[in-house]
Motif scaffolding. Structure first.
Motif, short mmCIF file in Angstrom:
data_model
loop_
_atom_site.label_atom_id
_atom_site.label_comp_id
_atom_site.label_asym_id
_atom_site.label_seq_id
_atom_site.Cartn_x
_atom_site.Cartn_y
_atom_site.Cartn_z
N SER A 140 1.05 -1.35 0.22
CA SER A 140 -0.38 -0.02 0.22
C SER A 140 0.88 1.20 0.03
O SER A 140 0.04 2.50 0.14
N VAL A 160 -8.47 4.89 0.06
CA VAL A 160 -9.32 5.13 -0.83
C VAL A 160 -10.22 6.59 -1.68
O VAL A 160 -10.23 7.30 -0.63
N GLY A 161 -9.79 6.19 -3.04
CA GLY A 161 -10.07 7.89 -3.37
C GLY A 161 -8.22 8.93 -3.69
O GLY A 161 -8.63 9.42 -4.17
N THR A 190 -5.91 5.75 -8.91
CA THR A 190 -6.68 6.37 -8.07
C THR A 190 -6.89 5.13 -7.17
O THR A 190 -7.33 3.98 -7.72
N ILE A 191 -6.42 4.84 -5.80
CA ILE A 191 -7.32 3.87 -4.29
C ILE A 191 -8.83 3.55 -5.19
O ILE A 191 -9.36 4.18 -4.49
N THR A 192 -9.06 1.86 -4.82
CA THR A 192 -9.94 1.62 -4.62
C THR A 192 -10.56 1.18 -3.57
O THR A 192 -11.65 0.84 -2.99
N ASP A 193 -9.59 0.40 -2.92
CA ASP A 193 -9.83 -0.60 -2.31
C ASP A 193 -8.62 -0.22 -1.07
O ASP A 193 -7.02 -0.50 -1.74
N ALA A 194 -8.89 0.16 0.05
CA ALA A 194 -7.81 0.14 0.88
C ALA A 194 -7.76 -0.17 2.78
O ALA A 194 -8.36 0.21 3.37
N ASP A 195 -8.43 -2.34 2.50
CA ASP A 195 -9.24 -2.62 3.81
C ASP A 195 -7.34 -3.06 4.41
O ASP A 195 -6.87 -4.53 4.07
N PHE A 226 -5.96 -0.38 -7.25
CA PHE A 226 -5.77 0.68 -7.36
C PHE A 226 -6.25 0.87 -8.53
O PHE A 226 -6.06 0.27 -9.68
N ARG A 242 -6.39 -2.38 -13.27
CA ARG A 242 -6.36 -2.27 -12.27
C ARG A 242 -5.39 -3.34 -11.62
O ARG A 242 -5.27 -4.58 -11.86
N GLN A 268 -4.54 -5.39 -7.99
CA GLN A 268 -5.04 -5.32 -6.44
C GLN A 268 -3.93 -6.16 -5.78
O GLN A 268 -3.31 -7.58 -6.67
#
Length: 156
Positions: free
Chosen positions: A24, A50-51, A70-75, A82, A94, A96
């Motif tokens: 990340s 995210v965002g 653009t970050i879409t998931d940050a769990d 992204f 994408r 992941q």
């Protein structure tokens, strides 16, 4: 979501949180990647959320190009992802990273989906020098995951 165009996985003897911290962090990820070599946060972003957006610098031999991600998931400890676009906002890919805890650490899965419209594939292939993007990404993912394993296990 459709099947990824390229994917790979590796067992890592490190906690999922450490692996997540590496994937990340666009700066750390650049140290492990084959084509991606660095970033700059844009639009006021200061970290992986995210965002948040970052301008990626990429290289392959003498070829150089940049993208906007653009970050879409940050769990944390589980998934980081992204979406990548061209400088003109056209979809590229994408990326992941999925992380699953195991008794000995975790398993990390890196996947990518080629999002380029058909008409954009030849021009971007000419520009990057990669004519079979799926094969190149499979090889790049294998190299990145091996470096991720080394980095995560050396920092335990």
């Amino acid at each position: 979501m459709t099947e990824p165009s390229a994917t790979g996985e590796i067992a890592i003897a490190a906690p999922p949180e450490k692996v997540y911290a590496l994937v990340s962090d666009p700066g750390a990820l650049a140290e492990m990647s084959e084509e991606y070599e660095g970033h700059r946060w844009v639009g006021g972003a200061k970290g992986p959320a995210v965002g948040a957006k970052f301008r990626g610098r990429n290289r392959r031999g003498f070829r150089r190009w940049s993208t906007l991600s653009t970050i879409t998931d940050a769990d944390e400890g589980k998934r980081f992802a992204f979406e990548v676009t061209t400088f003109a906002g056209l979809p590229v890919a994408r990326w992941q990273y999925d992380i699953e805890a195991t008794g000995e650490g975790c398993v990390a899965v890196e996947s990518t989906w080629d999002r380029r419209p058909g008409w954009l594939r030849a021009p971007t292939s000419l520009f990057t020098g990669v004519w079979n993007r799926d094969d190149a990404n499979r090889a790049n993912i294998a190299a990145t995951l091996a470096r991720l394993k080394d980095a995560a296990e050396s920092r335990v």
